[in-house]
Design an enzyme around this catalytic site. Sequence first.
Site, PDB file in Angstrom:
ATOM      1  N   GLU A 287       0.831  -1.212   0.000  1.00 44.88           N
ATOM      2  CA  GLU A 287       0.000   0.000   0.000  1.00 44.88           C
ATOM      3  C   GLU A 287       0.860   1.254   0.000  1.00 44.88           C
ATOM      4  OE1 GLU A 287      -1.876  -0.580   3.737  1.00 44.88           O
ATOM      5  OE2 GLU A 287      -2.859  -2.442   3.147  1.00 44.88           O
ATOM      6  N   ARG A 290       3.422   7.569  -0.480  1.00 53.25           N
ATOM      7  CA  ARG A 290       4.502   8.536  -0.679  1.00 53.25           C
ATOM      8  C   ARG A 290       5.485   8.108  -1.761  1.00 53.25           C
ATOM      9  NH1 ARG A 290       6.098  11.637   3.784  1.00 53.25           N
ATOM     10  NH2 ARG A 290       5.279   9.969   5.076  1.00 53.25           N
ATOM     11  N   TYR A 330       5.352  18.298  11.022  1.00 53.74           N
ATOM     12  CA  TYR A 330       6.329  17.229  11.296  1.00 53.74           C
ATOM     13  C   TYR A 330       7.767  17.727  11.290  1.00 53.74           C
ATOM     14  CZ  TYR A 330       2.392  14.614   9.179  1.00 53.74           C
ATOM     15  OH  TYR A 330       1.166  14.121   8.832  1.00 53.74           O
ATOM     16  N   CYS A 356      -0.964  33.898  10.146  1.00 52.67           N
ATOM     17  CA  CYS A 356      -0.625  34.511  11.436  1.00 52.67           C
ATOM     18  C   CYS A 356      -0.264  33.456  12.470  1.00 52.67           C
ATOM     19  CB  CYS A 356      -1.794  35.348  11.907  1.00 52.67           C
ATOM     20  SG  CYS A 356      -2.350  36.433  10.601  1.00 52.67           S
ATOM     21  N   GLU A 357       0.768  32.709  12.213  1.00 53.61           N
ATOM     22  CA  GLU A 357       1.271  31.706  13.161  1.00 53.61           C
ATOM     23  C   GLU A 357       2.780  31.605  12.967  1.00 53.61           C
ATOM     24  OE1 GLU A 357      -0.467  28.499  14.548  1.00 53.61           O
ATOM     25  OE2 GLU A 357      -2.448  28.741  13.624  1.00 53.61           O
ATOM     26  N   TYR A 385       0.938  13.879   0.554  1.00 55.25           N
ATOM     27  CA  TYR A 385       0.515  14.557   1.776  1.00 55.25           C
ATOM     28  C   TYR A 385       0.726  16.070   1.669  1.00 55.25           C
ATOM     29  CZ  TYR A 385       0.787   9.674   3.111  1.00 55.25           C
ATOM     30  OH  TYR A 385       0.647   8.309   3.129  1.00 55.25           O
TER      31      TYR A 385
END
Length: 432
Positions: A287, A290, A330, A356-357, A385
């Site tokens: 499966e 990526r 991550y 704004c982070e 992803y």
Amino acid sequence: MHYFSYAGNQLYCEGVSVEALAKKHGTPLYVYSQATLSHHFQKLDAALAPLEHLLCFAVKANSNQAVLRALAALGSGFDIVSGGELQRVIAAGGEPSKCVFAGVGKTAEEIELALERGVYCFNVESEPELQRINRLAGRLKKTAPVAVRVNPNVAAQTHAKITTGTYENKFGVAFEQIEVLYARAARLPHLRLRGLQMHIGSQITGVGPFEEAVRKIVPLAHRLRAAHGLEFLSIGGGLGIVYQPALASGSPWWWESAAAKDLLTPHQYAERLVPLLRPLGLRLLIEPGRFIVGNAGILVTRVEYVKRNGKKHFVIVDAAMNDLIRPAFYDAYHEIVPVRRRRALTVKSDVVGPICESGDFFCKDRPLPRAAEGEYLALMSAGAYGSVMASNYNSRSLPAEVLVNGNRAAVVRERQPVQAIWSGEQPAPWQK
Ligand code: LLP
């Protein structure tokens, strides 16, 4: 490997100029190379040729209709985790009979849909789920094909958020409990015990953890096969890719880059695992997500401003963590390269988005060629992803996506119109 490379100073995706795509379709823009994903699929498929097998692409990695269509045309099966993914696969021309349905929380509606469409197998993660599938299959007068996901309790040696095969994780059924569970499941009248499944984690860059897990479950699969007549064994996905600089080192071929020296290749994977699996005589399923699409996509972004504060050199771009969350979530590394190479001189840069982070960054203190307002940058290896994890945070539209095939390019997802972001919202009756 991938088909993104410089011709002169210009970055190309196969035969198409990335800058031309950015100018035509705007940014942030995902660009996918069909040749790259086909190549990865075929390479892995060929490596497993000594075994009867089915490669089930993990749809969660990239569910764009055109990507799924390209893979379906190559004969791919699909690993799905929701009713939505099943419907996407069907819409893209994929066959339900080549779909495995995974996930710890399948709802009754999702199970009914999968039974009606006839998926190849449910990969089941708990006893209550087995009972629910049995009950629903009985009601629909069907027999549900099932495999239980065994948690082999093997450390995948990858990021904690993408490790799945240890008892710290919510996934699967403990190795020691599996045989008792199969014996109980064998008494449920509307189930067919079709296989056994495992998945130990993602972005695994050596064959060691796979080998350890396979060695552990082969004897179990053997016993279960004898007791219940299983048909297949799935060893999940998780094959890692190279995110480290290959382009900057002058070679688009990741297996030539220094980082690739120790990397898992389809050849190594098959060479080590096929001899362990062959004696079982079971059909093999894998499966990968990526591995197929990761290197096949980039995110193109435009530099809006450059700002220095005495300590830092910030390159503020028009893509943000809502478009590609992997660095924020991550601490993932994505190589960043200029779409048009102009300057050799590098400067330690923080490439950041407009959200704004403080977590909205793509890299910190990374030496990059000096970039100026209006220029384009490419975030490499963003095909897996990437767009699937995009959100509307800060009321930002989901990015457009383009698929390239040789000299052709097509928009395979339009940029989300801004009004569509709140189209399902409405005032409460007392506000009208
Ligand atoms: N099979 C199962 C049961 C899975 O849970 C997954 C991924 C796969 C297959 C495919 O794994 P792959 O071959 O792509 O490694 N969002 C994270 C990755 C999450 C992976 C979740 N499960 C990231 O951006 O790194």
